[in-house]
Scaffold this active site. Structure first.
Site, mmCIF file in Angstrom:
data_model
loop_
_atom_site.group_PDB
_atom_site.id
_atom_site.type_symbol
_atom_site.label_atom_id
_atom_site.label_comp_id
_atom_site.label_asym_id
_atom_site.label_seq_id
_atom_site.Cartn_x
_atom_site.Cartn_y
_atom_site.Cartn_z
ATOM 1 C CG MET A 1 -9.203 7.878 3.928
ATOM 2 S SD MET A 1 -10.665 7.706 2.869
ATOM 3 C CE MET A 1 -10.552 9.215 1.917
ATOM 4 N NE ARG A 2 -0.066 5.610 2.194
ATOM 5 C CZ ARG A 2 -0.058 4.931 3.322
ATOM 6 N NH1 ARG A 2 -0.516 3.694 3.344
ATOM 7 N NH2 ARG A 2 0.396 5.470 4.442
ATOM 8 C CB ALA A 3 -6.547 3.761 -2.599
ATOM 9 C CG ASP B 1 -1.877 1.153 1.240
ATOM 10 O OD1 ASP B 1 -2.581 1.346 0.230
ATOM 11 O OD2 ASP B 1 -1.923 1.882 2.239
#
Length: 680
Positions: free
Chosen positions: A274-276, A193
């Protein structure tokens, strides 16, 4: 200085080239993870990118490449005055798989820090890569603690070095590129990720493209400088395009309708965190700037999703990365608002307008600039191999088709007794570089972890003889003490699986495979190497040599047929041969033998039971830690697996006892019963 292969001479690999270029335009995208089979020249493409990056201005004499326009106020070489500026090419720093922690983050001179209070800091590779590229080949083979340091620096834009209260911080903003071959093991999902984008590469199956690959590679090896010169024009044009996209990037508008599409896409594919969403937004913005536009379109969002989401959808190591493109299109169409029409010019398709496309063809060598796609078929028909029967018979008498594994579950923790010194992991106790401090010793070589109190105690008796006059402690190198730390190591877990007819007789093989699959998942989480030996019929087979790729072991397990007699002794002897070879290859990695059987022995010689017992006692004599997973079922049990465990010098657990929740249930039941007895 050696000549690098030109980026524009790369044949195919459009997705890889695009992902690299988007990071060159906007390093905030977060880097690229390149996954692919061996021999696809992943490294060549990455190294070629460094020649395209614009020069960087640095403060003269600064070892940390501070920008003269905005120097780092916390730079260890600062504060910077009007010391002048230099211009140099952007660096590409390579992190070797065997690098130490000090080589990566830098090191402090502990002796000077204690005696003089001076932070004598030697920069590491993170400092060298600042404002350039940090390239990690075979990133999946790096130690976990190195990956943690690396990705923390990439996320925070800074590196922190802590040594017993002495702290140094410096800026470390770089384009992170990692390559890996999935056959050698997967990265943890939380580490996947942290890479902004991921790309799958494979060699082209189009003959014309493979011919072009070989042609260019041979021409490059014959005359590297001449070959690079023939591509100089294309390289210069691409370099200018990167500069123009960087200048346009701050002007690109990311509208609310596009943000809604990004959020809806991430929610539809159930990615964690929320990184995506953030990475997709940055990638879509970079795509628009690369295409020369000031507004992001739905097509930008679609391409960003295909680069940013596949590796974030993995839930366990047996899931293959990928995207359902039909579902993606439906989501984008559903949340499509008012926006300008998509640019008909597919600007971000690749690094330039020329060069043949292809399905991930490695950059090799050849004559001159690439021919235009006119001579290369854009979509050559794929050569589809003739389908094989789903469970083709192999000719063994009594053999049965492979059965599907049962659902995996969380297993009881199995470990090797004693204290090891193997590779860092999460299974058995070991002396490691990271962990709780258990003692101190004189350092052998470079001091890496200072034991402060032991060092002070060693220096204290000599202060008067050394002429101490002030408040500072007079410390000599002989006083320094290395902290001895205890953590966890990864082991070699060798599975010996009974695939004979007795295992399949009561339809137990599905449950047995589910148990082994669960143990494989546990091995993945604990950073073990795994191997697989199977036995049935008349012999044993090494189905999978020891590897870090547990998904490869799971694939072999899924294909495992059953049937025939039970040559238990052959399986144990084959396992002993495998362990003997592995001890020579990696003597510090301790093995754990997991035998999955009902304990029956009906083949392998005139006295199969006696032969199996003697083979088991050989393992016990070698000191191999072992566990027998007892697969015997039914109301009448013979207890043969327990006897095998005694001969191995190990323990036996049933399939039910192997479940961690079952163990927890027994503990809770015992606690309740104890409470009831006390109340009575």
């Amino acid at each position: 200085m050696s000549t690098r292969y030109p980026f524009t001479a790369v044949v195919g690999m459009d997705d890889l080239r695009l992902a690299l270029l988007l990071n060159a335009v906007s390093p905030a995208v977060g880097g690229v993870l390149v996954r692919g089979e061996k021999g696809t020249a992943k490294s060549t493409a990455v190294r070629a990118l460094a020649e395209l990056l614009p020069q960087v201005a640095v403060v003269a004499g600064c070892r940390f490449s501070c920008d003269p326009a905005s120097p780092d106020p916390g730079c260890p070489d600062g504060p910077h005055g009007d010391g002048g500026a230099d211009a140099r090419p952007a660096r590409m720093v390579e992190l070797p798989v065997g690098a130490s922690e000090d080589r990566l983050v830098g090191s402090l001179d502990i002796e000077k820090a204690l005696a003089d209070g001076v932070k004598a800091f030697e920069p590491g590779l993170l400092a060298a890569a600042h404002r350039g590229i940090l390239y990690v080949d075979e990133v999946n083979l790096l130690s976990d603690h190195l990956i943690d340091h690396l990705l923390d620096a990439a996320a925070m834009g800074a590196s922190h070095v802590e040594r017993e209260g002495v702290s140094v911080r410096h800026a470390a903003r770089f384009l992170l590129v990692g390559t890996m071959n999935p056959e050698e093991g997967e990265l943890r999902p939380q580490l996947l990720d942290r890479f902004g984008l991921t790309v799958e590469v494979a060699a082209s199956r189009v003959p014309e493209e493979r011919v072009e690959v070989v042609r260019r590679r041979l021409a490059f090896e014959d005359d590297p400088a001449g070959f690079a010169g023939r591509w100089a024009g294309e390289e210069a044009a691409l370099r200018e395009r990167i500069v123009a996209a960087r200048e346009l990037l701050p002007k690109v508008a990311l509208g609310d309708a596009v943000l809604l599409q990004i959020a809806a896409t991430c929610a539809a594919f159930e990615v964690d965190g929320m990184r995506a969403d953030i990475v997709m937004a940055r990638t879509a913005t970079a795509l628009a700037a690369w295409a020369g536009r000031e507004e992001v379109t739905s097509e930008d969002v679609r391409r960003a999703a295909l680069l940013a989401l596949p590796h974030r959808r993995r839930r366990n190591p047996f899931d293959a990365p990928g995207m359902d493109e039909d579902k993606l299109d439906e989501t984008l169409e559903r949340f499509k608002g008012d926006e300008p029409e998509d640019d008909p010019d597919p600007g971000p398709d690749g690094p330039g307008d020329g060069g043949p496309g292809g399905g991930g063809v490695p950059p090799q060598g050849g004559e001159g600039p690439a021919p235009e796609p006119d001579g290369v078929p854009e979509q050559a028909p794929a050569q589809t191999p003739a389908p094989e029967p789903e469970h083709a018979p192999r000719g063994a008498a009594g053999e049965r088709a492979a059965v599907k594994a049962g659902e995996p579950f969380r297993t009881k923790t199995l470990s090797v007794p004693g204290l090891g010194e193997g590779a860092a992991g999460r299974r058995s106790r070991a002396r490691t570089q990271n962990g709780r401090t258990t003692g101190a010793t004189r350092p052998q070589g470079t001091l890496t972890k200072l034991h402060l109190s032991a060092t002070v105690r060693a220096a204290a008796p000599h202060q008067r003889a050394r002429g101490r006059a002030g408040a500072g402690l007079v410390v000599r190198r002989d006083d320094l003490r290395q902290a001895v730390r205890e953590g966890r190591e990864g082991n070699l877990v060798l599975f010996v699986v009974d695939a004979s007819g007795s295992m399949a007789a009561r339809r137990r093989m599905g449950a047995v495979k589910g148990a082994v699959l669960s143990l494989l998942l546990d091995a993945y989480q604990r950073r073990d190497k795994v191997g697989l030996v199977t036995f049935r019929g008349r012999a044993a087979e090494l189905a999978l040599p020891p590897t870090s790729s547990v998904d490869a072991a799971a694939a072999r397990l899924e294909e495992l047929p059953t049937g025939g007699r039970t040559p238990l002794s052959a399986g144990l002897l084959k396992a002993r041969d495998v362990l003997r070879v592995e001890r020579l290859r990696d003597p510090s990695r301790r093995p754990l033998l997991v035998v999955v059987t009902d304990g029956r022995a009906t083949g392998g010689g005139p006295d199969p039971v006696g032969l199996a017992a003697r083979a088991a006692r050989l393992h016990a004599a070698d000191g191999t830690a072992s566990v027998v997973v007892d697969c015997e079922a039914g109301p009448v049990r013979l207890g043969l697996a327990g006897g095998l465990a005694r001969d191995l010098g190990g323990t036996a657990v049933t399939l039910d006892e192997l479940r961690a929740d079952a163990i927890a249930g027994l503990v809770r039941e015992a606690q309740v019963n104890r409470s009831v007895r006390r109340a009575a």
